[in-house]
Design an enzyme around this catalytic site. Structure first.
Site, PDB file in Angstrom:
ATOM      1  CB  ILE A  87      -0.961   0.014   1.226  1.00  0.00           C
ATOM      2  CG1 ILE A  87      -1.645  -1.363   1.391  1.00  0.00           C
ATOM      3  CG2 ILE A  87      -1.970   1.145   1.099  1.00  0.00           C
ATOM      4  CD1 ILE A  87      -2.388  -1.865   0.163  1.00  0.00           C
ATOM      5  CE  LYS A  88       4.152   5.274  -4.863  1.00  0.00           C
ATOM      6  NZ  LYS A  88       4.120   5.499  -6.322  1.00  0.00           N
TER       7      LYS A  88
END
Ligand code: E4P
Length: 222
Positions: A87-88
């Protein structure tokens, strides 16, 4: 050094993955919008392409929310799609709260839009899996992006942080070379730069010469 492709283009990812040299893909909302397809479909197809070549890779999918609870909600959904999806999260106070929430759930994160050593320090303290300093945008602003990479490496070494340093916003093969010389863990690069890494004019000249000499020898035998 691991090499990621910084794109959401399926065609580019297919070509780079076929070389067997690709360790992952980073996307961002701009890159995703450029492709004009549904987010889940796009990310899932990228995962599928890489899976056909290796089991050791990550695909970064960025959250759009700015409040940590919403970031967590978005990220938990993405993480369900495949174990290789990380997850960015943007480098903000809310972003780093979300990073800690993800860590508690054993979900890996990539903290993006990092422009200073202190931001990188905080991201590591929060338990980010990857920190993404944007070297090209720093160079564009008249400073040295690579100096930042060196400073982050030093800070992480000082305290034994395990967060990986990913050199992002790469514009040229020189950025890739410098990232490798400094000892960055990962460089994420546009497809055009990936292609450029393979070539050198003297390689082309040498191949042409060898082929010409071989052809001339066979010609003489006839
Ligand atoms: C990183 O993950 C970002 O997607 C990217 O490297 C941004 O690069 P840009 O400055 O070329 O937009």
């Amino acid at each position: 050094m691991q090499i990621y492709l910084d794109t959401a283009s399926i065609e580019e990812i297919k070509k780079a993955a076929a070389t067997g040299l690709l360790n992952g893909v980073t996307t961002n909302p701009t890159l995703i919008m450029k492709e004009g397809r549904d987010f889940k479909t796009e990310i899932s197809e990228i995962v599928k392409i890489l899976k056909a070549h290796t089991d050791d890779f990550t695909v970064s999918a960025e959250v759009n929310s700015t409040e940590w609870k919403d970031m967590v909600k978005e990220g938990l959904e993405y993480a369900k799609w495949d174990k290789h999806i990380i997850i960015k999260v943007p480098m903000t106070q809310d972003g780093l709260i979300a990073v800690q929430e993800f860590k508690r759930r054993k979900i890996r994160t990539n903290v993006t839009l990092c422009f200073s050593p202190n931001q990188a320090l905080l991201a590591a303290k929060a338990g980010a899996f990857i920190i993404s300093p944007f070297v090209g945008r720093i160079d564009d602003a008249g400073a040295s992006g690579m100096d930042l990479i060196g400073q982050i490496k030093q800070i992480y070494e000082n305290y034994g942080y395990e967060t990986k340093v990913l050199v992002a916003s790469v514009r040229t093969p020189t950025h890739v070379r410098d990232a490798a010389l400094i000892g960055a863990d990962i460089a994420t690069i546009p497809y055009k730069v990936f292609e450029q890494l393979f070539s050198h004019p003297l390689t082309d000249k040498g191949i042409a010469q060898f082929q010409a000499d071989t052809a001339a020898y066979h010609q003489k035998l006839r």
